[in-house]
Design a protein around this motif. Structure first.
Motif, mmCIF file in Angstrom:
data_model
loop_
_atom_site.group_PDB
_atom_site.id
_atom_site.type_symbol
_atom_site.label_atom_id
_atom_site.label_comp_id
_atom_site.label_asym_id
_atom_site.label_seq_id
_atom_site.Cartn_x
_atom_site.Cartn_y
_atom_site.Cartn_z
ATOM 1 N N ILE A 188 0.835 -1.194 0.000
ATOM 2 C CA ILE A 188 0.000 0.000 0.000
ATOM 3 C C ILE A 188 0.872 1.248 0.000
ATOM 4 O O ILE A 188 0.624 2.215 -0.745
ATOM 5 N N LEU A 189 1.916 1.240 0.831
ATOM 6 C CA LEU A 189 2.829 2.381 0.884
ATOM 7 C C LEU A 189 3.497 2.606 -0.466
ATOM 8 O O LEU A 189 3.640 3.748 -0.926
ATOM 9 N N ALA A 190 3.902 1.521 -1.114
ATOM 10 C CA ALA A 190 4.533 1.632 -2.433
ATOM 11 C C ALA A 190 3.603 2.323 -3.414
ATOM 12 O O ALA A 190 4.023 3.214 -4.171
ATOM 13 N N ARG A 191 2.348 1.948 -3.416
ATOM 14 C CA ARG A 191 1.409 2.535 -4.371
ATOM 15 C C ARG A 191 1.116 3.998 -4.060
ATOM 16 O O ARG A 191 0.918 4.814 -4.966
ATOM 17 N N ALA A 192 1.115 4.356 -2.772
ATOM 18 C CA ALA A 192 0.940 5.764 -2.424
ATOM 19 C C ALA A 192 2.122 6.588 -2.926
ATOM 20 O O ALA A 192 1.955 7.698 -3.459
ATOM 21 N N TYR A 193 3.331 6.041 -2.791
ATOM 22 C CA TYR A 193 4.509 6.747 -3.307
ATOM 23 C C TYR A 193 4.532 6.763 -4.845
ATOM 24 O O TYR A 193 5.059 7.704 -5.448
ATOM 25 N N VAL A 194 3.984 5.734 -5.482
ATOM 26 C CA VAL A 194 3.861 5.757 -6.945
ATOM 27 C C VAL A 194 3.024 6.961 -7.374
ATOM 28 O O VAL A 194 3.380 7.690 -8.311
ATOM 29 N N LEU A 195 1.912 7.188 -6.676
ATOM 30 C CA LEU A 195 1.073 8.342 -7.004
ATOM 31 C C LEU A 195 1.824 9.651 -6.782
ATOM 32 O O LEU A 195 1.720 10.587 -7.590
ATOM 33 N N SER A 205 8.895 18.276 -11.124
ATOM 34 C CA SER A 205 9.581 18.500 -9.862
ATOM 35 C C SER A 205 10.610 17.400 -9.616
ATOM 36 O O SER A 205 10.346 16.215 -9.836
ATOM 37 N N ASP A 206 11.791 17.797 -9.119
ATOM 38 C CA ASP A 206 12.833 16.834 -8.802
ATOM 39 C C ASP A 206 12.427 15.897 -7.666
ATOM 40 O O ASP A 206 13.072 14.873 -7.445
ATOM 41 N N THR A 207 11.398 16.232 -6.913
ATOM 42 C CA THR A 207 10.962 15.352 -5.835
ATOM 43 C C THR A 207 10.404 14.035 -6.356
ATOM 44 O O THR A 207 10.195 13.117 -5.576
ATOM 45 N N ALA A 208 10.175 13.935 -7.656
ATOM 46 C CA ALA A 208 9.777 12.644 -8.224
ATOM 47 C C ALA A 208 10.820 11.578 -7.919
ATOM 48 O O ALA A 208 10.484 10.400 -7.719
ATOM 49 N N TRP A 209 12.116 11.965 -7.897
ATOM 50 C CA TRP A 209 13.177 11.006 -7.542
ATOM 51 C C TRP A 209 12.938 10.422 -6.159
ATOM 52 O O TRP A 209 13.060 9.210 -5.950
ATOM 53 N N VAL A 210 12.639 11.279 -5.201
ATOM 54 C CA VAL A 210 12.449 10.841 -3.821
ATOM 55 C C VAL A 210 11.289 9.856 -3.735
ATOM 56 O O VAL A 210 11.411 8.766 -3.176
ATOM 57 N N ALA A 211 10.150 10.257 -4.291
ATOM 58 C CA ALA A 211 8.955 9.423 -4.204
ATOM 59 C C ALA A 211 9.144 8.093 -4.937
ATOM 60 O O ALA A 211 8.736 7.042 -4.448
ATOM 61 N N ALA A 212 9.764 8.131 -6.113
ATOM 62 C CA ALA A 212 9.945 6.903 -6.889
ATOM 63 C C ALA A 212 10.894 5.937 -6.191
ATOM 64 O O ALA A 212 10.658 4.717 -6.170
ATOM 65 N N ASP A 213 11.966 6.454 -5.604
ATOM 66 C CA ASP A 213 12.904 5.587 -4.892
ATOM 67 C C ASP A 213 12.230 4.945 -3.690
ATOM 68 O O ASP A 213 12.399 3.748 -3.425
ATOM 69 N N ARG A 214 11.450 5.719 -2.957
ATOM 70 C CA ARG A 214 10.743 5.160 -1.796
ATOM 71 C C ARG A 214 9.693 4.147 -2.240
ATOM 72 O O ARG A 214 9.459 3.145 -1.560
ATOM 73 N N ALA A 215 9.054 4.414 -3.361
ATOM 74 C CA ALA A 215 8.057 3.467 -3.881
ATOM 75 C C ALA A 215 8.701 2.121 -4.171
ATOM 76 O O ALA A 215 8.172 1.063 -3.799
ATOM 77 N N LEU A 216 9.851 2.138 -4.832
ATOM 78 C CA LEU A 216 10.495 0.872 -5.194
ATOM 79 C C LEU A 216 11.025 0.147 -3.960
ATOM 80 O O LEU A 216 10.926 -1.088 -3.877
ATOM 81 N N SER A 217 11.558 0.877 -2.992
ATOM 82 C CA SER A 217 12.034 0.239 -1.759
ATOM 83 C C SER A 217 10.887 -0.462 -1.033
ATOM 84 O O SER A 217 11.016 -1.604 -0.589
ATOM 85 N N ALA A 218 9.747 0.227 -0.913
ATOM 86 C CA ALA A 218 8.597 -0.373 -0.247
ATOM 87 C C ALA A 218 8.044 -1.555 -1.040
ATOM 88 O O ALA A 218 7.658 -2.574 -0.469
ATOM 89 N N ALA A 219 8.014 -1.416 -2.359
ATOM 90 C CA ALA A 219 7.495 -2.488 -3.207
ATOM 91 C C ALA A 219 8.349 -3.749 -3.078
ATOM 92 O O ALA A 219 7.829 -4.866 -2.961
ATOM 93 N N ARG A 220 9.666 -3.580 -3.094
ATOM 94 C CA ARG A 220 10.543 -4.748 -2.955
ATOM 95 C C ARG A 220 10.362 -5.399 -1.586
ATOM 96 O O ARG A 220 10.410 -6.620 -1.453
ATOM 97 N N ALA A 221 10.169 -4.575 -0.554
ATOM 98 C CA ALA A 221 9.962 -5.125 0.784
ATOM 99 C C ALA A 221 8.652 -5.914 0.871
ATOM 100 O O ALA A 221 8.535 -6.839 1.680
ATOM 101 N N SER A 222 7.686 -5.577 0.025
ATOM 102 C CA SER A 222 6.408 -6.315 0.033
ATOM 103 C C SER A 222 6.556 -7.703 -0.560
ATOM 104 O O SER A 222 5.759 -8.597 -0.271
ATOM 105 N N GLY A 223 7.547 -7.882 -1.434
ATOM 106 C CA GLY A 223 7.729 -9.167 -2.088
ATOM 107 C C GLY A 223 6.693 -9.447 -3.163
ATOM 108 O O GLY A 223 6.596 -10.570 -3.656
ATOM 109 N N MET A 224 5.926 -8.439 -3.572
ATOM 110 C CA MET A 224 4.858 -8.611 -4.557
ATOM 111 C C MET A 224 5.300 -8.051 -5.903
ATOM 112 O O MET A 224 5.726 -6.895 -5.993
ATOM 113 N N SER A 225 5.180 -8.842 -6.935
ATOM 114 C CA SER A 225 5.733 -8.467 -8.228
ATOM 115 C C SER A 225 5.000 -7.304 -8.891
ATOM 116 O O SER A 225 5.617 -6.496 -9.599
#
Length: 425
Positions: A188-195, A205-225
């Motif tokens: 859920i956190l990954a998808r919120a950061y995707v948005l 905005s350069d903040t897209a880097w921050v949000a995208a990196d956090r999205a991928l970190s959370a997504a990998r931690a979920s283990g869901m493809s």
């Protein structure tokens, strides 16, 4: 690299990796939540960093963890320390100045307004989320679905107001959850950061880097493809926008290859990754790779014509393939090859407002490149009718201005330019 390694080498490790990736200190800082000046001090060994920060930098710069894990952490006050960090107000101010200096602030505020319901901007919230308590997973899932709907309806102001609180509650829930519930909270956190990344990308905005990196970190931690694929896509978009098209293509094709093409949901994600990879390759003027990836995505959709919906911000459908084909030819400098595709595309049948606006945007760019001001303006008017906030995006305001000051006179264009903020009244 062992524990007795000379600490003077640590800054050089980070500096050389950053240079090899052609990233600025500001971009690296955005990935790990620090200012450009802090990255400069780290690279010059004037700021000693703890293990967690070293590993985050290593991940951002594609450095093997063992290359940085052996360096000692903070010990004496002679050199600045990262833990504890500077006061929140001081560090947040530095980050905002460095991250937002190069952003198109006027276009961003015109797109989504300057603040959230609580008075804080999304950029502020990404660096210091508001205080929040854990929430039930069902509640978070419902709120995330509503935020997704705001995005697909192009209600960006509403989404900007919702995201800080959603992210804060999702972060708090992830920290307290255990077992399967923790994996779901990560997703859920990954998808919120995707948005958040999608919205920041629209703002340029350069903040897209921050949000995208956090999205991928959370997504990998979920283990869901599926969340991993969705987060990889938005991270690749930020890479492409920073001029790293080839790296974006590599990331996307690697993630696509890891997905099962026989399972409906993962196959649909794979298609969207291939489409984004095709456009990324076209942005780098790699025509062969772009068209090969585009044709592969087209073939996937034709093999699976009844692809289910439910992907987060973009669907894997024939209409999406056609939209991307137009945008690929625009990026390659061959817009004439997209004319037949555009004429055969029934944009009105595309299910979401945001995607319809994207289709009309790509059509406007195609006609503009071909020198047809009348058709360009007609497409821009369609964007405005679909999503008034979309037409105020920095890129579309620039297109409107270019058309306005072009060689042809188009009736009604100046009024449109004033109405959408492209030129002053």
């Amino acid at each position: 690299m062992g524990p007795n390694t000379d600490t003077s080498d640590l800054g050089a490790v980070f500096r050389s990796a950053r240079s090899a990736l052609r990233l600025t200190q500001r971009q690296v800082g955005a990935l790990v939540g620090y200012s450009a000046s802090a990255i400069s001090r780290i690279e010059s060994n004037r700021m000693r960093v703890d293990l967690d920060t070293r590993l985050r930098l290593a991940r951002a710069l594609s450095i093997a963890p063992e290359r940085v894990s052996g360096f000692p952490g903070p010990r004496t006050p002679v050199i600045d320390t990262v833990v504890p960090p500077p006061s929140p107000d001081e560090e947040d101010a530095m980050r905002r100045r460095n991250l937002l200096a190069g952003a198109l602030a006027a276009g961003a505020s015109a797109l989504v307004g300057t603040g959230t319901a609580s008075g804080a901007s999304l950029e502020d919230a990404l660096f210091r989320l508001p205080d929040a308590e854990p929430a039930p997973l069902r509640t978070l899932a419902t709120r995330t679905a509503a935020a997704r709907q705001a995005f697909t309806d192009a209600r960006y102001g509403e989404l900007t107001a919702e995201l800080p609180g959603l992210l804060a509650h999702a972060e708090a829930t992830r920290e307290t959850a255990v077992g399967q519930a923790r994996r779901q909270a990560h997703a859920i956190l990954a998808r919120a950061y995707v948005l958040a990344a999608e919205l920041a990308a629209k703002q340029h905005s350069d903040t897209a880097w921050v949000a995208a990196d956090r999205a991928l970190s959370a997504a990998r931690a979920s283990g869901m493809s599926v969340p991993v694929g969705e987060a990889s896509r938005v991270l690749a978009i930020t890479m492409r926008r920073s001029g790293r098209s080839a790296a974006a293509v590599r990331l996307l094709t690697q993630e696509a290859a890891a997905l099962d093409p026989t399972e409906a949901r993962t196959a649909a994600v794979r298609t969207t990754l291939l489409l984004t990879a095709a456009y990324s390759a076209a942005s780098g003027r790699d025509r062969t790779t772009a068209l090969t990836l585009l044709d592969e995505a087209d073939e996937d959709v034709r093999r699976r014509p009844a692809a289910p919906g439910g992907l987060f911000t973009v669907d894997a459908t024939q209409a999406q393939v056609d939209i991307y084909r137009i945008s690929v030819h625009n990026a390659l400098g061959t817009p004439d090859e997209g004319v037949a595709v555009a004429r055969g595309l029934d944009i009105g049948r595309i299910p979401t407002t945001e995607r319809r606006a994207r289709a009309w945007t790509d059509t406007a760019r195609m006609w503009h490149a071909l020198g047809d001001g009348t058709r360009t303006f007609a497409a821009l008017r369609h964007v405005e009718r679909e999503a008034a906030q979309e037409v105020r995006r920095p890129a579309l305001r620039a297109l409107t201005t270019s058309l306005l000051y072009g060689p042809a006179t188009v009736s009604g264009l100046r009024e449109f330019a004033v109405r959408t903020g492209a030129v002053p009244a």
